[in-house]
Design an enzyme around this catalytic site. Structure first.
Site, PDB file in Angstrom:
ATOM      1  CG  LEU A  45      -1.964  -1.126   1.224  1.00 14.62           C
ATOM      2  CD1 LEU A  45      -2.688  -1.155   2.559  1.00 14.62           C
ATOM      3  CD2 LEU A  45      -2.959  -0.962   0.079  1.00 14.62           C
ATOM      4  CB  SER A  46       0.285   4.822  -0.696  1.00 10.75           C
ATOM      5  OG  SER A  46      -0.704   5.083   0.284  1.00 10.75           O
ATOM      6  CD  GLU A  47       3.320   6.599   3.378  1.00 12.47           C
ATOM      7  OE1 GLU A  47       4.090   5.977   4.148  1.00 12.47           O
ATOM      8  OE2 GLU A  47       3.679   7.555   2.669  1.00 12.47           O
ATOM      9  CB  THR A  48       2.835  -0.240   6.072  1.00  9.82           C
ATOM     10  OG1 THR A  48       2.304  -0.869   4.906  1.00  9.82           O
ATOM     11  CG2 THR A  48       2.611  -1.142   7.275  1.00  9.82           C
ATOM     12  CB  CYS A  78       2.443   9.097   6.458  1.00 10.45           C
ATOM     13  SG  CYS A  78       1.076   8.444   5.471  1.00 10.45           S
TER      14      CYS A  78
END
Length: 270
Positions: A45-48, A78
């Protein structure tokens, strides 16, 4: 290694399968950065977001370590993964305010009366920057203003909402720009229920276009607050998934408000 809870949350939306999805992993102790990066790459995903240690929900305020990884790099800040993290903690029974200890300092999170999660982030207003060679060509449009702000981002204003929505940038060209990402913004059309529109491109971080980018709005909020002489704004990030962000500038801080929806709950085994 014991199993670890993992969630996928759609942030800055009230509907599943819109907004920006982020993974949230609840750690039972410190982990090496290489392992965290491998997990983020696997989840893709774009961020974890990785949280540790997890205190008891009764602790007030709860202070929790927080790190964010894209599939390729660790980042300093983020927004949507922080909102997703707060959402999960409140879902698990937390009721008090939360402080996340991060590479960007202490970040406050609170739950609003309408079910929103409100993030307290540092304001990072853009400053005028010299011309960036090839930027207009890569975007496919000449900016009306260019600066630098946010988390080492290039900040671009374009003429209007239609121009912003129709952008089809050369991602390869944008990847040559020395920045975490490129924030593009414009005033919303008068008939819209929101005040400003945005998009965010971050090919250097492995994200061609981010669906909804909370951290970018630490620059968007003070920029438009000064321009419009207002401290409260509603922003819409006009990606394919889309997302709404309630913005408030309070001194040198920006409050980012939004909803979130849990779409996956599972266990990390490796």
């Amino acid at each position: 290694m014991p199993p670890l809870p993992v969630y996928v949350v759609d942030a800055f939306t009230e509907s599943a399968f819109s907004g920006n999805p982020a993974a949230v992993v609840l750690l039972d102790g410190p982990r090496e950065a290489a392992w965290l990066q491998s997990v983020a790459a696997e989840l893709n995903l774009s961020e974890t977001a990785f949280l540790e240690p997890l205190p008891e929900p009764s602790e007030n305020p709860a202070q929790i370590g927080l790190r964010w990884f894209t599939p390729t790099v660790e980042v300093d800040l983020c927004g949507h993964a922080t909102l997703a993290s707060g959402h999960i903690l409140y879902q698990l029974g937390f009721t008090a305010s939360i402080e996340f200890s991060s590479r960007s300092g202490l970040l406050g999170v609170a739950q609003g009366g309408d079910g929103t999660i409100v993030l307290d982030f540092p304001s990072r207003p853009p400053r005028t920057a010299p011309d960036i060679q090839g930027l207009g060509q890569a975007l496919g449009v000449e900016p009306t203003w260019v600066g630098r702000g946010g988390d080492n981002d290039v900040f671009v204003e374009v003429r209007d909402e239609s121009t912003l929505r129709s952008l089809a940038p050369d991602i390869g060209g944008l990847s040559t720009v020395d920045a975490r990402g490129i924030i593009v913004t414009a005033l919303a059309d008068e008939a819209c229920p929101y005040d400003v529109v945005t998009r965010f491109f971050a090919p250097r971080a492995g994200i061609n276009e981010d669906p909804v980018t909370g951290s970018a709005h630490t620059a968007v909020a003070p920029y438009w607050a000064q321009r419009l002489e207002r401290t409260e704004l509603l922003a819409y990030q006009a990606s394919a998934r889309g997302g709404l962000l309630a913005l408030q500038v309070v001194g040198d801080r920006v409050l980012l408000g939004g909803h979130a929806v849990t779409v996956v709950e599972g266990t990390l085994l490796a």
